[in-house]
Scaffold this active site. Structure first.
Site, mmCIF file in Angstrom:
data_model
loop_
_atom_site.group_PDB
_atom_site.id
_atom_site.type_symbol
_atom_site.label_atom_id
_atom_site.label_comp_id
_atom_site.label_asym_id
_atom_site.label_seq_id
_atom_site.Cartn_x
_atom_site.Cartn_y
_atom_site.Cartn_z
ATOM 1 N N GLY A 56 37.138 38.698 41.274
ATOM 2 C CA GLY A 56 37.515 38.841 42.669
ATOM 3 C C GLY A 56 37.442 37.490 43.352
ATOM 4 O O GLY A 56 37.688 36.453 42.733
ATOM 5 N N CYS A 57 37.111 37.477 44.641
ATOM 6 C CA CYS A 57 37.015 36.220 45.387
ATOM 7 C C CYS A 57 36.081 35.253 44.671
ATOM 8 O O CYS A 57 34.942 35.593 44.344
ATOM 9 C CB CYS A 57 36.501 36.495 46.797
ATOM 10 S SG CYS A 57 36.219 34.998 47.764
#
Length: 217
Positions: A56-57
């Site tokens: 993810g981020c």
């Protein structure tokens, strides 16, 4: 309808005909790690190994990984796509094919790949497809990109072990983590590097499943 179209575009990987063209020039970034002061882009000491993790981020993922003893250096970047030398703005369109990843350079004499894989599977949700929590798009997909056959075998074995663990705890979703040999890695812009060391109150989207991965120490 517009919002639905935008959502669909961001969750479908582009092909060579639809991917953004990118550029030959590398995107400028930092030369040293903000926390450790070590060379971000190398050269790295002899004997170090590399692996790329998409969780993810990359802001929260990078902090998680640089704190592991035995990790020499980390860097935020993009990989797994088609567009050469993409910018952050380009990756967010979904038209580069890249996912946000963290380059982990580690000393195998001090930390095993199994230890890193255990952290990877436990600290995010690898069953969410083209998203991670509220972060939606191909750029947030779960991924492990490796540099040799031994790493590839370990990554696949870890995925299988964690899938079994999920089923024990009545998680019926399939792991969607992309596991493959690493292609080009592109360093993200300077402001993304070690972002949460520079901005301690910044966004961190890491959320695990609560299930332990039964590998490593």
């Amino acid at each position: 309808m517009f919002l639905i179209d935008m959502f669909n575009k961001k969750t479908i990987l582009p092909d060579a005909a639809t991917a953004l063209p990118g550029r030959e020039e590398e995107i400028p970034t930092a030369t040293t790690h903000f926390v450790s002061g070590r060379p971000l882009q190398g050269p790295y000491p002899e004997g170090m190994k590399k692996v790329l993790f998409g969780m993810g981020c990359f802001w929260g993922a990078e902090r998680l990984l640089w704190e592991i003893p035995g990790v020499y250096v980390t860097a935020a970047g993009y990989s797994g796509g088609l567009t050469p030398n993409p910018t952050y703005q380009e990756t967010t369109t979904g038209l580069t094919g890249h996912t946000e990843v963290v380059l982990v350079v580690y000393d195998p004499a001090k930390v095993s790949l199994q230890r890193l894989l255990k952290t990877f599977f436990e600290e995010h949700d690898p069953t969410q497809g083209m998203r991670q929590g509220n972060d939606v798009g191909t750029t947030y997909r779960s991924a492990i990109y490796v540099y040799d056959e031994e790493q590839l075998a370990e990554a696949n074995a870890a995925r299988n072990a964690f899938q079994k663990a999920l089923r024990v705890y009545n998680h019926d979703r399939e792991i969607t983590t992309e596991i493959a040999k690493a292609g080009p890695f592109y360093f993200a812009e300077d402001y993304h590097q070690q972002y949460l060391a520079k901005n301690p109150d910044g966004y961190c989207g890491l959320r695990g499943t609560g299930v332990s991965c039964p590998i490593g120490a």
